[in-house]
Motif scaffolding. Structure first.
Motif, mmCIF file in Angstrom:
data_model
loop_
_atom_site.group_PDB
_atom_site.id
_atom_site.type_symbol
_atom_site.label_atom_id
_atom_site.label_comp_id
_atom_site.label_asym_id
_atom_site.label_seq_id
_atom_site.Cartn_x
_atom_site.Cartn_y
_atom_site.Cartn_z
ATOM 1 N N GLU A 83 58.890 -33.367 8.382
ATOM 2 C CA GLU A 83 59.250 -32.120 9.020
ATOM 3 C C GLU A 83 59.142 -30.840 8.009
ATOM 4 O O GLU A 83 59.082 -29.708 8.719
ATOM 5 N N GLU A 84 59.122 -30.966 6.857
ATOM 6 C CA GLU A 84 58.964 -29.638 5.773
ATOM 7 C C GLU A 84 57.517 -29.158 5.982
ATOM 8 O O GLU A 84 57.331 -27.993 5.721
ATOM 9 N N TYR A 85 56.673 -29.737 6.586
ATOM 10 C CA TYR A 85 55.379 -29.278 6.534
ATOM 11 C C TYR A 85 55.131 -28.462 8.088
ATOM 12 O O TYR A 85 54.045 -27.817 8.472
ATOM 13 N N ASP A 138 61.863 -44.227 11.934
ATOM 14 C CA ASP A 138 61.491 -43.186 12.675
ATOM 15 C C ASP A 138 61.947 -41.719 12.135
ATOM 16 O O ASP A 138 61.456 -40.683 12.013
ATOM 17 N N ARG A 139 63.468 -41.768 11.988
ATOM 18 C CA ARG A 139 64.234 -40.646 11.666
ATOM 19 C C ARG A 139 64.057 -40.498 10.128
ATOM 20 O O ARG A 139 63.698 -39.134 9.923
ATOM 21 N N LYS A 140 63.749 -41.456 9.419
ATOM 22 C CA LYS A 140 63.670 -41.043 7.993
ATOM 23 C C LYS A 140 62.060 -40.411 7.779
ATOM 24 O O LYS A 140 61.762 -39.483 7.008
ATOM 25 N N LEU A 141 61.365 -41.125 8.485
ATOM 26 C CA LEU A 141 59.940 -40.282 8.321
ATOM 27 C C LEU A 141 59.683 -39.160 9.101
ATOM 28 O O LEU A 141 59.038 -38.337 8.331
ATOM 29 N N ALA A 172 47.235 -26.727 11.737
ATOM 30 C CA ALA A 172 47.183 -26.279 10.310
ATOM 31 C C ALA A 172 48.463 -27.104 9.756
ATOM 32 O O ALA A 172 48.252 -27.304 8.772
ATOM 33 N N ASP A 173 49.583 -27.532 10.366
ATOM 34 C CA ASP A 173 50.709 -28.315 9.741
ATOM 35 C C ASP A 173 49.994 -29.654 9.681
ATOM 36 O O ASP A 173 50.446 -30.616 8.396
#
Length: 304
Positions: free
Chosen positions: A172-174, A164-167, A202-203
């Protein structure tokens, strides 16, 4: 001096040693075996010829088989054509060795026929089970599904090592993420896809457009919107729906191979014209010249 002392020195000869061994036996036979063993190989005396053998004379004359033809079994007789078993597979029979179809009569199913029957049965059972589950499929009643479906994306083809942390760190950049859920089976093993809910719609659209085809843990992922709660009568792939079926069909290459002949796109409504030419009587050299001229000048060669 021993007779074998000369073989102990250099230049040992096997034939000379065998000869010396035969001389040491002193039997007079070329094999060197003792008389007790030679007596076992002596031939026996020849049997006396028998000349007074009397052959019995056949009193009945030789006859043909025409008189007994009526006694043979014919079509419709049980002995001629036994009744077919009810559980015998239909013809033509399938064997691993194709010659057995004409050489043997097998009433039970072969390994090839059993494999085909079990495969067909498994497919029918899977389709029947999928139809039964599709009748009661309702993602809105699933207690594990949460959040707004119009802000959620599905990420498929994930590596089983993704957490979950990797995903969350990758998406999170979007925009800010509200929830990440990696789907697992009853044993707790991940199934290779996850749902990600963003805080803003929108994200979600930005991630849907930009993240598709991205590599995570060495695997290229597939990103799509959640369709279970947003599309009416939507069913997943395991229930006979999904978008996987059209994607599995072979597609034409995007880029033409170097040296391939250009193929003109057909015009809708145009009459079909037979543009084939026979060059079978031409020589090899003439063939090559005609094809080169046709390709470079006319640009209309589609098939050879």
């Amino acid at each position: 001096m021993d007779r074998f002392d000369r073989f102990k020195k250099g230049g040992f000869n096997r034939q000379a040693a065998v000869k010396a061994l035969k001389e040491s036996v002193q039997t007079g036979h070329k094999t060197g075996l003792p008389p007790q063993l030679l007596a076992l190989f002596n031939p026996r005396a020849q049997l006396p010829p028998v000349t007074d053998i009397k052959k019995p004379k056949i009193k009945l004359p030789y006859t043909g088989l025409g008189a007994y033809v009526k006694e043979f079994a014919g079509e419709g007789d049980v002995d001629y054509q036994p009744p077919r078993n009810e559980d015998r597979p239909p013809s033509p029979r399938l064997f691993r060795n194709r010659e057995l179809a004409a050489q043997a009569r097998v009433d039970t199913e072969t390994k090839v026929e059993k494999k085909i029957r079990l495969t067909k049965w498994k497919i029918e059972e899977a389709e029947r089970e999928a139809r039964e589950k599709a009748k009661t499929f309702d993602p809105n009643k699933d207690p594990k599904i949460e959040g707004d479906p119009y802000k959620t994306i599905i990420v498929a083809r994930l590596s089983y090592d993704v957490t979950d942390r990797k995903l969350r760190r990758e998406f999170e950049e979007y925009g800010p993420i509200k929830r990440v859920r990696i789907v697992a089976d009853k044993q707790g093993k991940p199934r290779g896809y996850a749902f990600i809910e963003f805080e803003h719609k929108a994200d979600m659209k930005e991630a849907y457009k930009a993240a598709d085809g991205k590599k995570i843990e060495g695997r290229r992922i597939l990103v799509d919107v959640e369709r279970g709660r947003t599309v009416e009568n939507w069913k997943p792939r395991r229930l006979g729906g999904g978008l996987g079926a059209p994607g599995r069909e072979p597609k034409p290459p995007k880029k033409q191979r170097p040296g391939a002949l250009p193929v003109a796109s057909p015009v809708v409504g145009a009459p079909q014209v037979d543009d084939r030419y026979s060059l079978g009587l031409l020589g090899r050299e003439v063939w090559s010249r005609v094809l080169v001229w046709w390709y470079h000048d006319c640009r209309s060669l589609t098939n050879v």
